[in-house]
Structures are given as structure tokens and as C-alpha cells.
Scaffold this motif. Sequence first.
Motif, PDB file in Angstrom:
ATOM      1  N   ASN A  72       0.850  -1.183   0.000  1.00 28.31           N
ATOM      2  CA  ASN A  72       0.000   0.000   0.000  1.00 28.31           C
ATOM      3  C   ASN A  72       0.889   1.236   0.000  1.00 28.31           C
ATOM      4  O   ASN A  72       1.631   1.456   0.941  1.00 28.31           O
ATOM      5  N   ILE A  73       0.859   1.989  -1.080  1.00 27.43           N
ATOM      6  CA  ILE A  73       1.651   3.217  -1.142  1.00 27.43           C
ATOM      7  C   ILE A  73       0.680   4.382  -1.015  1.00 27.43           C
ATOM      8  O   ILE A  73      -0.200   4.547  -1.837  1.00 27.43           O
ATOM      9  N   GLY A  74       0.866   5.173  -0.010  1.00 26.56           N
ATOM     10  CA  GLY A  74      -0.005   6.329   0.147  1.00 26.56           C
ATOM     11  C   GLY A  74      -1.042   6.090   1.214  1.00 26.56           C
ATOM     12  O   GLY A  74      -0.944   5.119   1.953  1.00 26.56           O
ATOM     13  N   PRO A  75      -2.029   6.947   1.397  1.00 23.52           N
ATOM     14  CA  PRO A  75      -2.372   8.102   0.571  1.00 23.52           C
ATOM     15  C   PRO A  75      -1.387   9.254   0.666  1.00 23.52           C
ATOM     16  O   PRO A  75      -1.426  10.128  -0.185  1.00 23.52           O
ATOM     17  N   GLN A  76      -0.539   9.270   1.652  1.00 16.71           N
ATOM     18  CA  GLN A  76       0.421  10.368   1.696  1.00 16.71           C
ATOM     19  C   GLN A  76       1.789   9.757   1.584  1.00 16.71           C
ATOM     20  O   GLN A  76       2.290   9.156   2.521  1.00 16.71           O
ATOM     21  N   HIS A  77       2.391   9.896   0.423  1.00 21.16           N
ATOM     22  CA  HIS A  77       3.697   9.310   0.212  1.00 21.16           C
ATOM     23  C   HIS A  77       4.488  10.242  -0.680  1.00 21.16           C
ATOM     24  O   HIS A  77       3.951  10.761  -1.649  1.00 21.16           O
ATOM     25  N   PRO A  78       5.741  10.470  -0.367  1.00 23.76           N
ATOM     26  CA  PRO A  78       6.510  11.432  -1.154  1.00 23.76           C
ATOM     27  C   PRO A  78       6.533  11.099  -2.641  1.00 23.76           C
ATOM     28  O   PRO A  78       6.552  11.991  -3.478  1.00 23.76           O
ATOM     29  N   ALA A  79       6.485   9.821  -2.983  1.00 22.87           N
ATOM     30  CA  ALA A  79       6.610   9.461  -4.383  1.00 22.87           C
ATOM     31  C   ALA A  79       5.327   9.663  -5.156  1.00 22.87           C
ATOM     32  O   ALA A  79       5.315   9.552  -6.370  1.00 22.87           O
ATOM     33  N   GLN A 104      12.820  10.863  -7.477  1.00 20.96           N
ATOM     34  CA  GLN A 104      12.199   9.533  -7.524  1.00 20.96           C
ATOM     35  C   GLN A 104      13.230   8.432  -7.731  1.00 20.96           C
ATOM     36  O   GLN A 104      12.982   7.278  -7.452  1.00 20.96           O
ATOM     37  N   MET A 105      14.387   8.812  -8.278  1.00 18.77           N
ATOM     38  CA  MET A 105      15.416   7.808  -8.526  1.00 18.77           C
ATOM     39  C   MET A 105      16.628   8.016  -7.648  1.00 18.77           C
ATOM     40  O   MET A 105      17.711   7.531  -7.940  1.00 18.77           O
ATOM     41  N   GLY A 106      16.465   8.788  -6.584  1.00 15.31           N
ATOM     42  CA  GLY A 106      17.540   8.918  -5.617  1.00 15.31           C
ATOM     43  C   GLY A 106      18.519  10.039  -5.875  1.00 15.31           C
ATOM     44  O   GLY A 106      19.500  10.175  -5.166  1.00 15.31           O
ATOM     45  N   ILE A 138       7.628   4.708 -13.176  1.00 18.37           N
ATOM     46  CA  ILE A 138       6.547   4.782 -14.159  1.00 18.37           C
ATOM     47  C   ILE A 138       5.554   5.868 -13.755  1.00 18.37           C
ATOM     48  O   ILE A 138       5.134   6.687 -14.562  1.00 18.37           O
ATOM     49  N   LEU A 139       5.211   5.885 -12.466  1.00 14.64           N
ATOM     50  CA  LEU A 139       4.287   6.930 -12.003  1.00 14.64           C
ATOM     51  C   LEU A 139       4.882   8.308 -12.227  1.00 14.64           C
ATOM     52  O   LEU A 139       4.207   9.224 -12.683  1.00 14.64           O
ATOM     53  N   ALA A 140       6.174   8.446 -11.925  1.00 12.65           N
ATOM     54  CA  ALA A 140       6.802   9.751 -12.077  1.00 12.65           C
ATOM     55  C   ALA A 140       6.804  10.166 -13.542  1.00 12.65           C
ATOM     56  O   ALA A 140       6.546  11.316 -13.866  1.00 12.65           O
ATOM     57  N   SER A 141       7.066   9.212 -14.433  1.00  8.27           N
ATOM     58  CA  SER A 141       7.162   9.597 -15.841  1.00  8.27           C
ATOM     59  C   SER A 141       5.789   9.867 -16.445  1.00  8.27           C
ATOM     60  O   SER A 141       5.669  10.651 -17.373  1.00  8.27           O
ATOM     61  N   LEU A 142       4.736   9.222 -15.916  1.00 12.39           N
ATOM     62  CA  LEU A 142       3.392   9.539 -16.425  1.00 12.39           C
ATOM     63  C   LEU A 142       2.993  10.947 -16.012  1.00 12.39           C
ATOM     64  O   LEU A 142       2.211  11.588 -16.684  1.00 12.39           O
ATOM     65  N   TYR A 143       3.520  11.402 -14.924  1.00 10.02           N
ATOM     66  CA  TYR A 143       3.361  12.777 -14.448  1.00 10.02           C
ATOM     67  C   TYR A 143       1.904  13.181 -14.247  1.00 10.02           C
ATOM     68  O   TYR A 143       1.165  13.386 -15.198  1.00 10.02           O
ATOM     69  N   PHE A 144       1.536  13.260 -13.025  1.00 15.97           N
ATOM     70  CA  PHE A 144       0.162  13.658 -12.724  1.00 15.97           C
ATOM     71  C   PHE A 144       0.195  14.665 -11.601  1.00 15.97           C
ATOM     72  O   PHE A 144       1.177  14.785 -10.870  1.00 15.97           O
ATOM     73  N   SER A 184       9.367   5.035 -20.225  1.00 19.67           N
ATOM     74  CA  SER A 184       9.468   6.124 -19.252  1.00 19.67           C
ATOM     75  C   SER A 184      10.458   7.178 -19.721  1.00 19.67           C
ATOM     76  O   SER A 184      10.234   8.375 -19.561  1.00 19.67           O
ATOM     77  N   PHE A 185      11.556   6.724 -20.299  1.00 15.56           N
ATOM     78  CA  PHE A 185      12.573   7.667 -20.752  1.00 15.56           C
ATOM     79  C   PHE A 185      12.000   8.602 -21.811  1.00 15.56           C
ATOM     80  O   PHE A 185      12.231   9.813 -21.777  1.00 15.56           O
ATOM     81  N   ALA A 186      11.249   8.028 -22.745  1.00 19.89           N
ATOM     82  CA  ALA A 186      10.685   8.836 -23.833  1.00 19.89           C
ATOM     83  C   ALA A 186       9.790   9.924 -23.271  1.00 19.89           C
ATOM     84  O   ALA A 186       9.837  11.077 -23.713  1.00 19.89           O
ATOM     85  N   ARG A 187       8.969   9.570 -22.271  1.00 16.47           N
ATOM     86  CA  ARG A 187       8.049  10.565 -21.718  1.00 16.47           C
ATOM     87  C   ARG A 187       8.807  11.715 -21.064  1.00 16.47           C
ATOM     88  O   ARG A 187       8.451  12.886 -21.217  1.00 16.47           O
ATOM     89  N   CYS A 188       9.864  11.364 -20.321  1.00 20.95           N
ATOM     90  CA  CYS A 188      10.641  12.418 -19.670  1.00 20.95           C
ATOM     91  C   CYS A 188      11.360  13.268 -20.714  1.00 20.95           C
ATOM     92  O   CYS A 188      11.413  14.491 -20.593  1.00 20.95           O
ATOM     93  N   TRP A 189      11.881  12.615 -21.735  1.00 20.37           N
ATOM     94  CA  TRP A 189      12.665  13.317 -22.749  1.00 20.37           C
ATOM     95  C   TRP A 189      11.788  14.279 -23.537  1.00 20.37           C
ATOM     96  O   TRP A 189      12.188  15.418 -23.792  1.00 20.37           O
TER      97      TRP A 189
END
Lengths: 390, 185, 220
Positions: free
Chosen positions: A34-41, A144-146, A377-383, A278-283
Amino acid sequence: MTMIGDRQQLAYIAAQAADARVNVELETEGMTLNIGPQHPATHGTLRIIARLDGEQVIWAEPSAGYMHRGYEKLTEVRTYPQVTALINRIDWLGSFANEVPFILAAEKLMGVEAPPRAQHIRTILFELSRIANVSLFLGDLGVQMGAVTPVFFAFRDREYVLNLIEAATGGRFHPNFDRIGGLKDDLPAGFIDETRTVMKKLRNFCDEIEGLLFGNEIFQSRTRGIGVIPKDVALQYGLSGANLRASGVDWDLRRDQTIPMAWDKVDWKVWTHPDGDSFARCWVRLQEVRESTKIVDQLLDTIPSGPVMAKVPKIIKVPEGEAWVSTENPLGEMGYYVVSQGDQGPFRVKIRSASFNNISIVPWALKGVYVPDIITILASLYFILGDIDR
Amino acid sequence: MGLVDRGRLPKPLTTLFNLGRSHSMWVYQWGLACCAIEMGAAFGSPRYDVMRLGVIPLPASPRQADLVVISGTVTDKMAPAIKRLYEQMPEPKYVISMGSCANCGGPYWDSYSVTKGVDQIIPVDVYVPGCPPRPEALLEGIVMLQQRIKNEDMGARWRGEGTKPMTVVDGESIEKGGVPVVVNN
Amino acid sequence: MFPLSSTTDSTTEVPRDEVRETEIARISAALGDAVVDSLVKPHDDMWIRVTADSWLRTAETLKSLGYNYFCFVSAIDWMPSPFGKGEDDPTEPAPERDMSIKQGYTGGATRFQVLARLTQPHTSLGINIKADVDDATMSIQSWTSVFAGANWHERETWEMFGIVFAGHPDLRKMYLPTDFEGYPLRKDFPLLARIVKPWPGIVDVEPMPGDDEQEEGGAS
């Protein structure tokens, strides 16, 4: 002696039992993470429930709604000028961009068009809010990647953009600057020169991030080939913005749609990437910030003179009708379906926010990935949570 | 220490403890909405640099935090999680409510899903108004809280008597029942 | 060709939009008798209303015609709100309101309508699709088999309006706590905070002294 024998026997039984436990563990009956509901990532209050088999995700489901504020209902009890103050806060990193499609929809229904100078300044502020939004994404990506350094760079350079927005509109975050028929005010003195300097700084920031993050081997190995979303899946989930362009769909509403904004008056490029990972989305997002600085630079050269407000009545009543306007917001396609029944306020507003669709692909995209990749993946989808939950 | 438990603490020791406590606050960032970004700017950006005030914004969990900043819209769905977080924090604990939404509901005062003020769930020490407040406003709220901690009687707090909120008037602390500190932005 | 809303008085000036007109003719031909009504606003947008039974077939047909970008699914409650703008004084008796249903583009016969939008990415042409939802059953087919992205949108619509999507794999609440009662986006769902205390900001739409009489309400 018998004592020792007993003890040995007990130890043997204990060891057997421990082995049995290990065996049960190796079978990996599955575990719920269970990640969240309050999680830095999760950039806020998104909750991800994932069922794991060892290190692999077999099923994942985001649980939204921790930030649901009921915009669609609240717009029904507000007047048109009041609605803009509210919808600013949907995507809170690029607030100005939220106002534009709604105002355009209301203008379309009223048959009003903003004067050219207002359209121009709108486009400049729109792109500035995109830069403010996506630059924080680029900084946060490292966290997100340290890699902690990029986020400091992002916060540093983002402040310059926020200063510009504040100078023009009076609000760092929520400008509420757009009016039906134009803008509240003209640009302040010195804005143009200052903006040019800041755009240069932002281009440097992009170069810094590219060298620091995108060229980094760890970053590449954690994003390349991870979270691949093919074109047809992206389309049927309604992904938009950089997420869609990173899957190879060459579609940008700024270019492909005729709306009264100034994007068609300048020269810029829509970037796509064939990989869909993920790389493509960030790029693609990185390139978009660069293009935005170019758009702003060119627009600064060509601001037409004239008023910033068309002639509209003091009390705004929008004639009966329905209108849909969407624009290419920092997060993707954001649109408003406005139904008016001739009142001072809208009858119904359907807010189509980009992140809602972008995140609805998460159960599909997370199936079968490893636990650390959930975050990338979550970070690269960006929400942005306000954009999902509204 | 034993001294604190008995509820009596010599004045010099109190001053020393309070000085230490007020300048080593571990603050848990409970970022919910727009204000979370301004909180991030205040705590994470080089321009505002909260650490110069003796505030450490990176505790691993609420169990290691002295102060929590509730920044953003609290929804009815989120409210139980906030209550639980607050209960996990060790005493003495402080709460800053940041932004109009956390203070009173803000622009969503008539919404069906928003809790109208986090003070309905947990006690609040400092309210920082604004939508969102500037990072400077949050820093001022933290300074206000530090002043308050400096004048606190730890023994009384241990006995459960010293939790009366205070008002700050012209920089001078006056003990007054039931009125929390409000930072004027 | 298609009747425009009576409030749009500039129909004669706008040149014909041949792209959208051929497109809507193509769609109407493919859908056949499923189409109840359609509308083109030149150089703006397209609307189509289909029968409730052919809701799923519409999605399939449009997808095969190139409208493969899923934008959104939602609904509209056409009943006027019994609470108006939520600005009534709670101490006074509620004022009389005209509760007759006024439908939007392409008409309709029921209180609830589902509304969806699909887009053709390569041309950026979009189409708004509407269908009536039967008041008694409050149910319509689900689009999840055609567009996977409709899953969340239908959950949202069900939660907000109480419209059941038959064939949806997992219709449960997404935004609100599980014990929440009522469907918030229905017009008869009251905003309690407004009933207790009316919106104080209403004063700022009063005309300023010295304003032109003709200017106020000029748009109506």
C-alpha cells in the motif's frame, strides 16, 4: 544425556518449522503493498494498492479521491468570473493554463473574441505556466530515482518564472488573470527584458538537467524500456500531452487546432519519441520546455499593440448553448464542456482533465513490473492530484 | 529526566530545554494540494532555506516529528488519515495549518466533500492564511511557533495544563485562553 | 442543413463547413437508424444523439471510422436545480422556480443524458455523442469493451449521477468515502453549506453607481 537429546530433538523440530516457514515464504502467496495516501513518491495524495508476487506486481490499482473537491458541482453555483478563481486550482503548478480553455469556451458561446494583444499575452503566460509546471517535474524526476540535486535546481529556476507570473498577474500560483473578452491588465514595464533573461536561464536549466539526469547511466537503465505504452493502448485510454507524443503519436492541440491563441504565429516544433517508455516521456517533456522558451522568446518580439480587453458587458450572461474547448496544457489535453442556459453562471461544466486519463492507464502499465519501477513509471506519467480528482 | 514527569522544572532548565526544542524542530510535511508546492519551496528550495531557522524538514516518519504542517485541502476521505498521523506523533507536538483550505475550507467552503478546516479533526497551533500562502508566510508561522515554544512551561505541558494557545501581539507573547496564533500575511 | 440553436444569430454569416458536414454524413450513414439527431456548428464542433440501445454500437462504429482517441464519458442532468444558485435566504420560504426541463443541442426526452467525446487524432476532429438514459432503469451499456479508458470515467459518472453502466467490470466508488450517500452531481443534491448560509459574494454583481443602464445585461 536424555536432557540433551530432548533439546536436540526440540532444536530439530524448530529448524524444521523454520524451514517450513521459509518454504511458505518462497511460495510467495502474495502480498499487498500500500503506497499512500500520503507518500513522497505520489506527489500528493494518490494511493496505490499493489499485489505483489515476490518483486513483481501482479495487480495494481490507484485509489483516487483523497483530493476530490467537487469542482463540477461548485461551478454550477458560481458565476462565470467566479469559476475562473476556482478552476485555477485544478492543476496547481500551471494555474494560468487551466483558465484559458474555460474562458475560450465562454467566449465562444458569447461570440466574443479577445483582442490580438490579449491573445498574445495569454499565450505567453500559458507557456510560462507550462515552464513552471514541467521544470518542477524535471527536478522531481531525479528525487524519484535517488538523485536529490536536480530538485534544488528546479526550485531555484522555477522561482524566476514565478516572479514573472507574479509581476504580470499579481499571483505567484493562482493568477486568476484571464477575463472573458481579454485580460485583467496589460504587462508591467520591464517584463519583456526580464522574461528574455529568464528564458535564457531556463534553457541553461534544461541543459543542466540533460547533463545531470538524462545522460546519467542509472537514470537511463531505470527508465529505458520500462513502462512501455504502445500507441493504440495510449489512444484508447485517452492519454494526452507528452505521454501520447512519447508513444509516437504526432498530435499537439497547440498546432492542430484553430483556437484564438498565438501559437500559429511563431515557429516551433512538436517533439515525439517512438519508444513509449518512461525515458521517452521524460525526454519529450524536456524538449517541450525548450520549445516553450523559444515560443515565449518569439512572442515577445511580436506583441501587437492595442487594448487587452474586448467590449463585454459588466454583468456577464452567456447565451444558451454548449461548447467544448480544449487546449494542450502542461499535463495534456484539458477541456471544458460548458452548457449554458442563459444565466450568469454555467448550467453544467464537464472538466476533462489530463491527469485523470493519464493515470487511468496505471493498472495496465503496472502489471508485471518490478516494485522499484512503480515509482519511475508513475513519475514519468506525471500527474497532479488536483488534476486527477478535481 | 524525572524532573519533567513530576511537573516541576527549574526556570533555567526550562529556558535551556525550550531553546533547544525550538531550534531543532523536525517537521513532517503533510502536503495535500497547491500549498504543498509552496511548502516545498519553503522547505526544499535554496531561496527560502528553512534550515537556517533550526527546522529540519525531512523526518522519516511522523513518529519522529515534532511539528506537522497540514498544507492543502482536507477532504472527508483524507480526514481519518490525518487523525491517525497526528496520533502517531510523540508529545510534545505542534500543528501548523497552512492555507485557506486547511484553515476553514477556503474556496471550497460549500463543497460536499471537503472538511471545512483541519481544526475540526486535530488541534491547531498556528494558522497561516493565504491561497496559497507565500513561503515567507509559512516561515513567519514557524518563527511564531518557535517563540511560543520558548515561552512554554514544559512541566505544565506534561501535566496537560500548558496547552492553552497563545496570541502574539506586537511581537510580545500574552497568554490568553483559547486564541491560537494567527500570522498576518 | 441542420438547425442551429435559435440563440446563435450569426448562422448566415458563417461559411459552410464542408469538412464537418461530410464527416457527419459519413457517420450518420454508418450508424443508420441509431442516429436520432445531429448538429454541426460550422468551424466549431459536431454533435450526434443516438438511441440508448445503440450506445455501444456507436462507440464501435466511430472507432472503426477513425475516432479512436477516447476523450471522456460523462452525463448531464437537465433538470433545473430546485435550489437555484444556492443563494436563497434559509429563513424565507423558497421562491417559485420554473422546473421545466430545457434540453440542449440535439434535444432529448429524458432528465439524464450521457455525454461522450471521441476525437480523430490525425485530423483533430471531435464529435460529442449523447444518448438519453431511461429514467426508470437509469442504465446504459458500458464502453469499456471498446475503449479501456472508459472504465474510470464510467465509475465517476455512476458515482456522480447514479447511472449504471451495464457490462462495466468494476463499478464502485472512486472519489467519495464508501459511506457517502447520494449522487452529488444530480441537480437535486443540495450543497448543505449553502443552505445553512447563503453565498455572501452575490453583492459584487450589483451594478456600480454611474454605470450605463444599457450596458448591464447587454449580452442577454
